[in-house]
Design a protein around this motif. Structure first.
Motif, PDB file in Angstrom:
ATOM      1  N   GLY A 100       0.823  -1.216   0.000  1.00  0.00           N
ATOM      2  CA  GLY A 100       0.000   0.000   0.000  1.00  0.00           C
ATOM      3  C   GLY A 100       0.851   1.257   0.000  1.00  0.00           C
ATOM      4  O   GLY A 100       0.561   2.225  -0.707  1.00  0.00           O
ATOM      5  N   LEU A 101       1.915   1.229   0.802  1.00  0.00           N
ATOM      6  CA  LEU A 101       2.772   2.417   0.913  1.00  0.00           C
ATOM      7  C   LEU A 101       3.556   2.674  -0.371  1.00  0.00           C
ATOM      8  O   LEU A 101       3.857   3.820  -0.696  1.00  0.00           O
ATOM      9  N   THR A 102       3.902   1.634  -1.088  1.00  0.00           N
ATOM     10  CA  THR A 102       4.730   1.809  -2.281  1.00  0.00           C
ATOM     11  C   THR A 102       3.886   1.967  -3.553  1.00  0.00           C
ATOM     12  O   THR A 102       4.447   2.149  -4.628  1.00  0.00           O
ATOM     13  N   ARG A 103       2.571   1.889  -3.432  1.00  0.00           N
ATOM     14  CA  ARG A 103       1.709   2.187  -4.585  1.00  0.00           C
ATOM     15  C   ARG A 103       1.757   3.688  -4.811  1.00  0.00           C
ATOM     16  O   ARG A 103       1.201   4.460  -4.042  1.00  0.00           O
ATOM     17  N   PHE A 104       2.440   4.123  -5.845  1.00  0.00           N
ATOM     18  CA  PHE A 104       2.575   5.548  -6.125  1.00  0.00           C
ATOM     19  C   PHE A 104       1.229   6.100  -6.566  1.00  0.00           C
ATOM     20  O   PHE A 104       0.556   5.513  -7.410  1.00  0.00           O
ATOM     21  N   GLY A 105       0.837   7.229  -5.984  1.00  0.00           N
ATOM     22  CA  GLY A 105      -0.447   7.816  -6.338  1.00  0.00           C
ATOM     23  C   GLY A 105      -1.580   7.028  -5.716  1.00  0.00           C
ATOM     24  O   GLY A 105      -1.535   6.703  -4.532  1.00  0.00           O
ATOM     25  N   SER A 106      -2.582   6.678  -6.524  1.00  0.00           N
ATOM     26  CA  SER A 106      -3.793   6.058  -6.002  1.00  0.00           C
ATOM     27  C   SER A 106      -3.894   4.596  -6.397  1.00  0.00           C
ATOM     28  O   SER A 106      -3.433   4.205  -7.463  1.00  0.00           O
ATOM     29  N   GLY A 107      -4.513   3.808  -5.535  1.00  0.00           N
ATOM     30  CA  GLY A 107      -4.712   2.407  -5.882  1.00  0.00           C
ATOM     31  C   GLY A 107      -5.171   1.583  -4.696  1.00  0.00           C
ATOM     32  O   GLY A 107      -5.736   2.114  -3.744  1.00  0.00           O
ATOM     33  N   TRP A 108      -4.903   0.293  -4.789  1.00  0.00           N
ATOM     34  CA  TRP A 108      -5.352  -0.672  -3.785  1.00  0.00           C
ATOM     35  C   TRP A 108      -4.231  -1.656  -3.495  1.00  0.00           C
ATOM     36  O   TRP A 108      -3.445  -1.972  -4.381  1.00  0.00           O
ATOM     37  N   ALA A 109      -4.218  -2.169  -2.253  1.00  0.00           N
ATOM     38  CA  ALA A 109      -3.310  -3.268  -1.899  1.00  0.00           C
ATOM     39  C   ALA A 109      -4.160  -4.500  -1.608  1.00  0.00           C
ATOM     40  O   ALA A 109      -5.212  -4.401  -0.954  1.00  0.00           O
ATOM     41  N   TRP A 110      -3.696  -5.646  -2.118  1.00  0.00           N
ATOM     42  CA  TRP A 110      -4.510  -6.869  -2.059  1.00  0.00           C
ATOM     43  C   TRP A 110      -3.755  -8.043  -1.465  1.00  0.00           C
ATOM     44  O   TRP A 110      -2.568  -8.218  -1.743  1.00  0.00           O
ATOM     45  N   LEU A 111      -4.491  -8.854  -0.715  1.00  0.00           N
ATOM     46  CA  LEU A 111      -4.061 -10.219  -0.398  1.00  0.00           C
ATOM     47  C   LEU A 111      -4.954 -11.100  -1.256  1.00  0.00           C
ATOM     48  O   LEU A 111      -6.182 -10.968  -1.221  1.00  0.00           O
ATOM     49  N   ALA A 112      -4.339 -11.970  -2.057  1.00  0.00           N
ATOM     50  CA  ALA A 112      -5.126 -12.722  -3.032  1.00  0.00           C
ATOM     51  C   ALA A 112      -4.548 -14.117  -3.232  1.00  0.00           C
ATOM     52  O   ALA A 112      -3.417 -14.398  -2.814  1.00  0.00           O
ATOM     53  N   VAL A 113      -5.349 -14.958  -3.857  1.00  0.00           N
ATOM     54  CA  VAL A 113      -4.903 -16.291  -4.242  1.00  0.00           C
ATOM     55  C   VAL A 113      -4.512 -16.223  -5.718  1.00  0.00           C
ATOM     56  O   VAL A 113      -5.321 -15.824  -6.562  1.00  0.00           O
ATOM     57  N   GLY A 114      -3.276 -16.590  -5.996  1.00  0.00           N
ATOM     58  CA  GLY A 114      -2.794 -16.569  -7.368  1.00  0.00           C
ATOM     59  C   GLY A 114      -3.191 -17.827  -8.119  1.00  0.00           C
ATOM     60  O   GLY A 114      -3.850 -18.719  -7.567  1.00  0.00           O
ATOM     61  N   LYS A 115      -2.789 -17.898  -9.371  1.00  0.00           N
ATOM     62  CA  LYS A 115      -3.136 -19.067 -10.194  1.00  0.00           C
ATOM     63  C   LYS A 115      -2.552 -20.360  -9.630  1.00  0.00           C
ATOM     64  O   LYS A 115      -3.096 -21.440  -9.848  1.00  0.00           O
ATOM     65  N   ASP A 116      -1.446 -20.243  -8.877  1.00  0.00           N
ATOM     66  CA  ASP A 116      -0.811 -21.424  -8.266  1.00  0.00           C
ATOM     67  C   ASP A 116      -1.493 -21.823  -6.956  1.00  0.00           C
ATOM     68  O   ASP A 116      -1.001 -22.702  -6.246  1.00  0.00           O
ATOM     69  N   LYS A 117      -2.615 -21.140  -6.635  1.00  0.00           N
ATOM     70  CA  LYS A 117      -3.392 -21.416  -5.414  1.00  0.00           C
ATOM     71  C   LYS A 117      -2.648 -21.034  -4.146  1.00  0.00           C
ATOM     72  O   LYS A 117      -2.984 -21.499  -3.058  1.00  0.00           O
ATOM     73  N   LYS A 118      -1.625 -20.185  -4.288  1.00  0.00           N
ATOM     74  CA  LYS A 118      -0.914 -19.712  -3.098  1.00  0.00           C
ATOM     75  C   LYS A 118      -1.270 -18.252  -2.843  1.00  0.00           C
ATOM     76  O   LYS A 118      -1.577 -17.509  -3.770  1.00  0.00           O
ATOM     77  N   LEU A 119      -1.179 -17.855  -1.572  1.00  0.00           N
ATOM     78  CA  LEU A 119      -1.454 -16.464  -1.230  1.00  0.00           C
ATOM     79  C   LEU A 119      -0.338 -15.564  -1.733  1.00  0.00           C
ATOM     80  O   LEU A 119       0.838 -15.921  -1.685  1.00  0.00           O
ATOM     81  N   THR A 120      -0.738 -14.407  -2.202  1.00  0.00           N
ATOM     82  CA  THR A 120       0.215 -13.442  -2.721  1.00  0.00           C
ATOM     83  C   THR A 120      -0.277 -12.040  -2.382  1.00  0.00           C
ATOM     84  O   THR A 120      -1.466 -11.842  -2.130  1.00  0.00           O
ATOM     85  N   VAL A 121       0.620 -11.078  -2.369  1.00  0.00           N
ATOM     86  CA  VAL A 121       0.267  -9.683  -2.097  1.00  0.00           C
ATOM     87  C   VAL A 121       0.743  -8.832  -3.260  1.00  0.00           C
ATOM     88  O   VAL A 121       1.854  -9.022  -3.763  1.00  0.00           O
ATOM     89  N   PHE A 122      -0.099  -7.904  -3.695  1.00  0.00           N
ATOM     90  CA  PHE A 122       0.297  -6.968  -4.744  1.00  0.00           C
ATOM     91  C   PHE A 122      -0.588  -5.738  -4.639  1.00  0.00           C
ATOM     92  O   PHE A 122      -1.561  -5.737  -3.880  1.00  0.00           O
ATOM     93  N   ALA A 180     -11.979 -18.413  -3.599  1.00  0.00           N
ATOM     94  CA  ALA A 180     -10.781 -18.290  -4.428  1.00  0.00           C
ATOM     95  C   ALA A 180     -10.084 -19.630  -4.627  1.00  0.00           C
ATOM     96  O   ALA A 180      -9.500 -19.895  -5.677  1.00  0.00           O
ATOM     97  N   MET A 181     -10.142 -20.465  -3.593  1.00  0.00           N
ATOM     98  CA  MET A 181      -9.465 -21.758  -3.672  1.00  0.00           C
ATOM     99  C   MET A 181     -10.286 -22.766  -4.484  1.00  0.00           C
ATOM    100  O   MET A 181      -9.774 -23.827  -4.872  1.00  0.00           O
ATOM    101  N   GLY A 182     -11.558 -22.425  -4.721  1.00  0.00           N
ATOM    102  CA  GLY A 182     -12.434 -23.279  -5.510  1.00  0.00           C
ATOM    103  C   GLY A 182     -12.736 -24.591  -4.814  1.00  0.00           C
ATOM    104  O   GLY A 182     -12.602 -25.655  -5.329  1.00  0.00           O
TER     105      GLY A 182
END
Ligand code: MN
Length: 182
Positions: A100-122, A180-182
């Protein structure tokens, strides 16, 4: 949060009502399908659709994630997945905060499940949704637009993110995780 809902989110919805007159398909297709296929949206309305439909999706997701009541901390499979991916819950929170802090300007920070079914942050810029990031499926997300925190926290985005965790309904996050995990 009240102002955030009634002014900022409402503006996205009002804009969508204008866009649907120019492109009626907007009201007919599922939101996520449109956002994942922006190239098939007519160029004249594409940016408007991206920003306002994305904004509507993100905020709708955000409000229910903060619904009152529910678990105050992750448990069960979600806690297990967080511990496996980050070490523990506090370490996961630190990674989300950093995103969240490194998102320049405006946006969102997410905790999500990626295609590999593992948790990821972006993070995503502006009102882009988590689906646009490698088709990730979100578990939780925090709005880091200045409009989310300037009234109470002025420019202190990090303090806002730290406090925001107190609003998370972890039962809802767990539902998101299961889906998300289906
Ligand atoms: Mn917002």
């Amino acid at each position: 949060m009240h102002l955030h809902h009634n002014n900022h989110h409402a503006a996205y919805v009002n804009n969508l009502n204008g866009l649907v007159e120019k492109w009626p398909d907007l009201a007919k297709k599922p939101i996520e399908e449109i956002l994942l296929n922006l190239n098939s949206v007519p160029e004249t309305v594409r940016t408007g659709v991206r920003n306002n439909l994305g904004g509507h999706w993100n905020h709708s997701y955000f409000w229910v994630l903060m619904s009152p009541g529910g678990a105050k901390a992750p448990k069960g499979d979600l806690k297990g997945a967080i511990d496996a991916a980050f070490g523990d819950v506090d370490k996961m929170k630190a990674v989300v905060k950093q995103a969240g802090l490194t998102r320049f300007g405006s946006g969102w920070a997410w905790l999500a499940v990626g295609k590999d079914k593992k948790l990821t942050v972006f993070s995503t810029p502006n009102q882009d949704t988590p689906h646009m990031n490698l088709d990730a499926k979100p578990v939780l997300g925090v709005d880091v637009w200045e409009h989310a925190y300037y009234l109470k926290y002025q420019s202190r985005r990090g303090d806002y993110i730290d406090s925001w965790w107190n609003t998370v309904n972890w039962d809802r996050a767990e539902e998101n995780f299961k889906k998300a995990m289906g």
